[in-house]
Design a protein around this motif. Structure first.
Motif, short mmCIF file in Angstrom:
data_model
loop_
_atom_site.label_atom_id
_atom_site.label_comp_id
_atom_site.label_asym_id
_atom_site.label_seq_id
_atom_site.Cartn_x
_atom_site.Cartn_y
_atom_site.Cartn_z
N THR A 90 65.44 -22.95 3.21
CA THR A 90 66.32 -21.78 3.13
C THR A 90 67.04 -21.55 4.45
O THR A 90 68.24 -21.28 4.47
N VAL A 91 66.32 -21.67 5.55
CA VAL A 91 66.92 -21.45 6.87
C VAL A 91 67.98 -22.51 7.16
O VAL A 91 69.03 -22.20 7.73
N THR A 92 67.72 -23.73 6.78
CA THR A 92 68.65 -24.81 7.14
C THR A 92 69.84 -24.95 6.20
O THR A 92 70.92 -25.33 6.63
N THR A 93 69.65 -24.65 4.90
CA THR A 93 70.77 -24.83 3.96
C THR A 93 70.95 -23.61 3.05
O THR A 93 71.49 -23.75 1.95
N GLN A 94 70.55 -22.45 3.49
CA GLN A 94 70.72 -21.17 2.82
C GLN A 94 70.30 -21.19 1.34
O GLN A 94 69.25 -21.69 1.03
N PHE A 95 71.17 -20.67 0.47
CA PHE A 95 70.81 -20.51 -0.93
C PHE A 95 70.53 -21.85 -1.61
O PHE A 95 69.62 -21.97 -2.43
#
Length: 171
Positions: free
Chosen positions: A48-53
């Motif tokens: 989630t932190v690296t590629t969001q949704f």
């Protein structure tokens, strides 16, 4: 630079998870919740932190698929709940496609591991005769366990080796 580090960090965390789970399962025949719960959260958070949704969906799909594939085996009594939760955690790191691929490797390694555990419990000769009779008759005969407790398979070892093997196969 963050996206370049994410695959390496994910791989290292997954290796640590698999190693700790395998050692714990070999020693105690259990996989503790303190390992699997935070591991699922780590996989989801990392993606989630690296590629969001997109990463959130990727990780949730992998976790749900890993859980879904193994919960069937748990319901049938062929696997422990810790193994199911461990594979959900693995799925949160791998995503859906690699979770399916790893399940195939895990099934192969798990079958071989079960044969080794059974052979150590009942004797290699008896297992050899049983396998040979299956080849000759083309039918699977139930192998009755010996006296005493049924042998236990530390399935975290199969999950670890099958996951690593499938990952290496896809490089």
């Amino acid at each position: 630079m963050g996206n370049l580090m994410e695959p390496m960090l994910s791989q290292y965390l997954l290796l640590v998870l698999l190693g700790v789970a395998a050692v714990t399962d070999l020693r105690t025949y259990t996989i503790p919740n303190w390992l699997t719960g935070p591991a699922v959260l780590a996989g989801i958070t990392l993606h989630t932190v690296t590629t969001q949704f997109t990463g959130l969906v990727f990780s949730l799909e992998g976790a749900a698929l890993g859980f879904g594939l193994f919960v069937i085996l748990y319901v049938c009594g062929w696997m422990g709940a810790g193994d199911v939760k461990l594979y959900a955690a693995v799925g949160s790191f791998l995503g859906p496609a690699q979770t399916i691929s790893a399940a195939i490797g895990i099934a192969i390694v798990g079958g071989l591991l079960a044969l080794v555990v059974l052979a150590l419990h009942q004797g290699w000769r008896k297992i050899g005769v049983w396998l040979w009779s299956m080849v000759l008759t083309r039918s699977v005969q139930r192998l009755t366990p010996g006296q005493g407790e049924d042998p236990k398979v530390p399935y975290a070892v199969a999950i670890g080796l099958g996951t690593i093997g499938s990952y290496c196969w896809h490089l």
